[in-house]
Scaffold this motif. Structure first.
Motif, PDB file in Angstrom:
ATOM      1  N   ILE A  36      30.912 -20.357 -19.955  1.00 41.71           N
ATOM      2  CA  ILE A  36      29.947 -21.002 -21.103  1.00 41.71           C
ATOM      3  C   ILE A  36      30.614 -21.103 -22.359  1.00 41.71           C
ATOM      4  O   ILE A  36      30.535 -22.308 -22.922  1.00 41.71           O
ATOM      5  N   ASP A  37      31.211 -20.304 -22.738  1.00 44.08           N
ATOM      6  CA  ASP A  37      31.941 -20.328 -24.123  1.00 44.08           C
ATOM      7  C   ASP A  37      33.229 -21.313 -23.779  1.00 44.08           C
ATOM      8  O   ASP A  37      33.549 -21.825 -25.011  1.00 44.08           O
ATOM      9  N   GLY A  38      33.469 -21.538 -22.563  1.00 40.41           N
ATOM     10  CA  GLY A  38      34.746 -22.630 -22.638  1.00 40.41           C
ATOM     11  C   GLY A  38      34.103 -24.097 -22.252  1.00 40.41           C
ATOM     12  O   GLY A  38      34.862 -24.766 -22.357  1.00 40.41           O
ATOM     13  N   GLY A  39      32.983 -24.387 -22.631  1.00 42.92           N
ATOM     14  CA  GLY A  39      32.270 -25.520 -22.733  1.00 42.92           C
ATOM     15  C   GLY A  39      31.632 -26.281 -21.391  1.00 42.92           C
ATOM     16  O   GLY A  39      31.404 -27.273 -21.634  1.00 42.92           O
ATOM     17  N   VAL A  40      31.495 -25.407 -20.365  1.00 42.49           N
ATOM     18  CA  VAL A  40      30.989 -26.122 -19.352  1.00 42.49           C
ATOM     19  C   VAL A  40      29.404 -26.459 -19.439  1.00 42.49           C
ATOM     20  O   VAL A  40      28.809 -25.773 -20.146  1.00 42.49           O
ATOM     21  N   ASN A  41      29.214 -27.640 -18.796  1.00 42.82           N
ATOM     22  CA  ASN A  41      27.890 -27.885 -18.999  1.00 42.82           C
ATOM     23  C   ASN A  41      26.763 -27.284 -18.374  1.00 42.82           C
ATOM     24  O   ASN A  41      25.307 -27.323 -18.681  1.00 42.82           O
ATOM     25  N   TYR A  42      27.120 -26.804 -17.206  1.00 38.48           N
ATOM     26  CA  TYR A  42      26.205 -25.774 -16.248  1.00 38.48           C
ATOM     27  C   TYR A  42      26.742 -25.001 -15.427  1.00 38.48           C
ATOM     28  O   TYR A  42      28.359 -25.357 -15.110  1.00 38.48           O
ATOM     29  N   VAL A  43      26.270 -24.111 -14.673  1.00 44.80           N
ATOM     30  CA  VAL A  43      26.717 -23.326 -13.586  1.00 44.80           C
ATOM     31  C   VAL A  43      26.201 -23.597 -12.280  1.00 44.80           C
ATOM     32  O   VAL A  43      24.983 -23.779 -12.137  1.00 44.80           O
ATOM     33  N   VAL A  44      26.995 -23.362 -11.386  1.00 45.02           N
ATOM     34  CA  VAL A  44      26.474 -23.236  -9.941  1.00 45.02           C
ATOM     35  C   VAL A  44      26.512 -21.853  -9.500  1.00 45.02           C
ATOM     36  O   VAL A  44      27.689 -21.333  -9.058  1.00 45.02           O
ATOM     37  N   SER A  45      25.497 -21.312  -8.910  1.00 47.04           N
ATOM     38  CA  SER A  45      25.572 -19.838  -8.245  1.00 47.04           C
ATOM     39  C   SER A  45      25.182 -20.051  -6.771  1.00 47.04           C
ATOM     40  O   SER A  45      24.161 -21.092  -6.374  1.00 47.04           O
ATOM     41  N   LEU A  46      25.910 -19.366  -5.792  1.00 46.40           N
ATOM     42  CA  LEU A  46      25.921 -19.185  -4.515  1.00 46.40           C
ATOM     43  C   LEU A  46      26.141 -20.423  -3.751  1.00 46.40           C
ATOM     44  O   LEU A  46      25.679 -20.652  -2.741  1.00 46.40           O
ATOM     45  N   GLY A  47      27.289 -21.201  -4.370  1.00 45.50           N
ATOM     46  CA  GLY A  47      28.299 -21.975  -3.912  1.00 45.50           C
ATOM     47  C   GLY A  47      29.019 -21.342  -2.844  1.00 45.50           C
ATOM     48  O   GLY A  47      29.100 -20.016  -2.894  1.00 45.50           O
ATOM     49  N   THR A  48      29.727 -22.122  -1.910  1.00 47.91           N
ATOM     50  CA  THR A  48      30.844 -21.516  -0.921  1.00 47.91           C
ATOM     51  C   THR A  48      31.736 -20.740  -1.742  1.00 47.91           C
ATOM     52  O   THR A  48      32.486 -19.930  -1.158  1.00 47.91           O
ATOM     53  N   THR A  49      32.126 -21.245  -2.902  1.00 50.19           N
ATOM     54  CA  THR A  49      33.138 -20.862  -3.673  1.00 50.19           C
ATOM     55  C   THR A  49      32.804 -19.166  -3.844  1.00 50.19           C
ATOM     56  O   THR A  49      33.650 -18.378  -4.309  1.00 50.19           O
TER      57      THR A  49
END
Length: 294
Positions: A36-49
């Protein structure tokens, strides 16, 4: 509108583990703040990654709640809920606490290799049950079956509550057909870090990234530059990151990105089988790359 809310860079979060293979909650909080501090617009939780195939139902629920709590509405949260068992996906969509989610990212049914009609009916069923918009996820290298442009466009035009897709087929002609014929308000994002720049140039709305777990600042800046047609700046950043993409996916995802995060002091380099850490020679190459990365 989802297109406005999720335009830009999303990050498919890894799940940090301790040496005993339990979830490392402190490291996950550190990672969430880092991206978030790095500037992403949103996060995805529980993806295959996030190594979701190795997580129990209870752990998935705990991760979802923890992510909502630690993100604290600073950016939108997309939750991954997908399976080859349509009935199970419907049940989870009906029972999971999704009030704080912006959308559901749902991978095309894997292993069973359904027909295109089977894929269509799978998504139609889960879209009817979902309390949030569905983002299709086409990743044939993992699922064993490509979701064609025709199936994607049929879902986009005919099925209410399907609002976007993550395209990771690697087929640029297929991507361009979807972009040409999709509804105007239908979100299309890249699922491939290495192809994101040309795909945004073709009209995609951003990227759901693996690399942004570590390279949040440069990935976000690259996508934002491309979205405003500043391709000179975007190309410079893409060139800077290209070797990182090669190293990251040389053996396995998420083993590659976890090696970067471990070397960067954000998480420990732990996994649950069958995923293994990258080999020593690859880890050394990653360490050498980061030593010279500015």
């Amino acid at each position: 509108m989802l297109l406005e809310q999720l335009k830009g860079t999303g990050v498919a979060l890894v799940t940090p583990f301790k040496a005993d293979e339990s979830i490392d909650w402190n490291a996950l909080e550190k990672l969430i703040n880092h991206v978030i501090d790095g500037g992403v617009n949103y996060v995805v939780s529980l993806g295959t990654t996030g190594e979701t195939p190795t997580l129990s139902s209870e752990e998935k629920l705990d991760l979802m709640k923890f992510t909502f709590e630690k993100v604290a509405k600073r950016v939108p949260v997309v939750i991954g809920i997908g399976d080859y068992n349509t009935r199970d996906v419907v049940k989870r969509l009906e029972t999971c606490p999704l009030d704080e989610a912006a959308a559901i990212l749902s991978v095309a049914p894997y292993y069973s290799k359904p027909t295109q009609e089977g894929i269509f009916q799978h998504y139609k069923a889960i879209a009817a049950a979902a309390p949030k918009p569905i983002i299709l996820y086409n990743v044939p290298a993992r699922t064993g079956r490509n979701m064609t442009a025709q199936t994607t466009l049929r879902l986009a035009h005919e099925v209410e509550n399907i609002a976007g897709m993550k395209e990771a087929s690697g087929d640029m002609l297929q991507c361009m057909e979807i972009l040409r014929d999709k509804p105007a308000d239908f979100l299309v994002v890249s699922g491939d870090d290495a192809l994101a720049l040309p795909q945004v140039a073709c009209g995609m709305d951003g990227l759901i990234s693996v690399a942004a777990n570590y390279f949040a600042t440069d990935l976000s800046a690259m996508i934002q530059a491309a979205l405003v047609n500043d391709y000179k700046a975007a190309r410079m950043l893409n060139n800077k990151l290209q070797r990182a993409f090669e190293l990251m996916f040389a053996e396995n995802n998420p083993a590659g990105i976890k090696a970067f995060l471990h070397k960067g002091g954000i998480i420990e380099n732990n996994f649950r089988l069958p995923v293994m850490p990258v080999t020593d020679p690859l880890y050394s190459q990653i360490a050498e790359f980061l030593k010279n990365y500015k």
